[in-house]
Design an enzyme around this catalytic site. Structure first.
Site, PDB file in Angstrom:
ATOM      1  N   THR A  32       0.849  -1.202   0.000  1.00  0.00           N
ATOM      2  CA  THR A  32       0.000   0.000   0.000  1.00  0.00           C
ATOM      3  C   THR A  32       0.882   1.248   0.000  1.00  0.00           C
ATOM      4  O   THR A  32       1.965   1.238   0.585  1.00  0.00           O
ATOM      5  CB  THR A  32      -0.904  -0.017   1.248  1.00  0.00           C
ATOM      6  OG1 THR A  32      -1.811  -1.119   1.121  1.00  0.00           O
ATOM      7  CG2 THR A  32      -1.703   1.266   1.396  1.00  0.00           C
ATOM      8  N   GLY A 102       3.706   2.068   7.768  1.00  0.00           N
ATOM      9  CA  GLY A 102       2.433   2.468   8.356  1.00  0.00           C
ATOM     10  C   GLY A 102       2.082   3.920   8.112  1.00  0.00           C
ATOM     11  O   GLY A 102       1.054   4.401   8.596  1.00  0.00           O
ATOM     12  N   GLU A 110      -0.225  -5.185   6.141  1.00  0.00           N
ATOM     13  CA  GLU A 110       1.050  -5.315   5.424  1.00  0.00           C
ATOM     14  C   GLU A 110       1.971  -6.299   6.135  1.00  0.00           C
ATOM     15  O   GLU A 110       2.662  -7.098   5.495  1.00  0.00           O
ATOM     16  CB  GLU A 110       1.726  -3.942   5.315  1.00  0.00           C
ATOM     17  CG  GLU A 110       1.016  -3.010   4.350  1.00  0.00           C
ATOM     18  CD  GLU A 110       1.521  -1.577   4.409  1.00  0.00           C
ATOM     19  OE1 GLU A 110       1.292  -0.842   3.443  1.00  0.00           O
ATOM     20  OE2 GLU A 110       2.137  -1.187   5.413  1.00  0.00           O
TER      21      GLU A 110
END
Ligand code: 5RP
Length: 263
Positions: A32, A102, A110
């Site tokens: 991400t 993060g 993740e």
């Protein structure tokens, strides 16, 4: 000709290089963030132009939507069973390839996905490389329930580990607390420097109410650094580090293998 900014050129260079490691039939963890988005797009191109048959396990709802739009077959981690490779970004990495992740609020999924993968390739730009972790605030995902007491415990743990008082802020999305895909909040720990990532990670994760912290230790196999001129550079995990990680993460040691969960 390209209208990408220099920073995006670097991210794309890293992403494109990492996607070269993808082979037909692989089960992939899809990271991400903005760098990971370049990776998903390049992977989608390969799926469309080369007929590459892969399945992707996204690490966030954002990545899932992008992967589907790119024509990548998306499955859950449990459907995939175990993954060949995860490719994801990072906010910082050090010489041991320990990461802070993060920044995009997705480090929980993740970490679960990367830990269920034979390999993790981290895609970054040169600004993410640090001699000591901690300038980037460390994300800690916490339950909304009892968040105030969890924060007090975190402050005590930091003081007990010799970090003294550190500012702790709640991640916001506009005027509301950010809510992760798992329905949790994120506290950002403004550490300045992290002297012992392993001890900190273990101590944080023992606090009731902490779901997961953003330190990735002995998980990364390879960091690909993209540069603004389109070139890329590879940094591999030191052999000892890699071996330690593989001991707990190879298929042979897959904790679910005995019950036939692996596909
Ligand atoms: C998301 C992450 C990202 O990988 C990290 O924040 C890097 O993002 P970007 O590639 O946009 O700089 O950990 O939770």
């Amino acid at each position: 000709m390209t209208d990408l900014s220099p920073a995006d050129m670097a991210k794309k260079a890293a992403a494109d290089r990492a996607v070269e490691f993808v082979q037909d039939g692989m089960r992939l963890g899809l990271g991400t963030g903005s760098t990971a988005a370049f990776m998903v797009k390049r992977l989608g191109e390969r799926v469309r132009t080369e007929g590459l048959r892969v399945v992707g396990v996204p690490t966030s709802s954002r990545t899932a939507a992008l992967a589907r739009a790119e024509g990548i077959r998306v499955v859950t981690l449990d459907q995939a069973g175990w993954l060949d490779l995860t490719i994801d970004g990072a906010d910082e990495f050090d010489a041991d390839l320990t990461l802070i992740k993060g920044g995009g609020g997705a480090h929980l999924q993740e970490k679960v996905v990367a830990a269920a993968s034979d390999r993790m390739i981290v895609i970054t730009d040169p600004a993410k490389r640090v001699s000591q972790l901690g300038a980037f605030p460390l994300p800690v995902e916490v339950l909304q329930f009892g968040q105030g007491s969890t924060e007090k415990h975190i402050a005590r743990v930091l003081a007990g580990l010799g970090y003294g008082a550190r500012r702790i802020t709640i991640r916001m999305a506009g005027d509301q607390p950010f809510v992760s895909d798992e329905g949790n909040h994120i506290l950002d720990l403004h550490m300045g420097e992290i002297t012992d990532a392993r001890t900190l990670s273990v101590a944080l994760n023992q606090i009731p109410g902490v779901v997961e912290n953003g330190l990735f230790i002995n998980i990364s196999d390879l960091v690909v650094i993209g540069h603004t001129n389109g070139r890329s550079e590879l940094i591999e995990a030191a052999p000892g580090v890699e071996a330690a990680m593989r001991t707990v993460r190879t298929r042979e040691h897959d904790p679910f293998a005995d019950i036939g969960a692996e596909q």
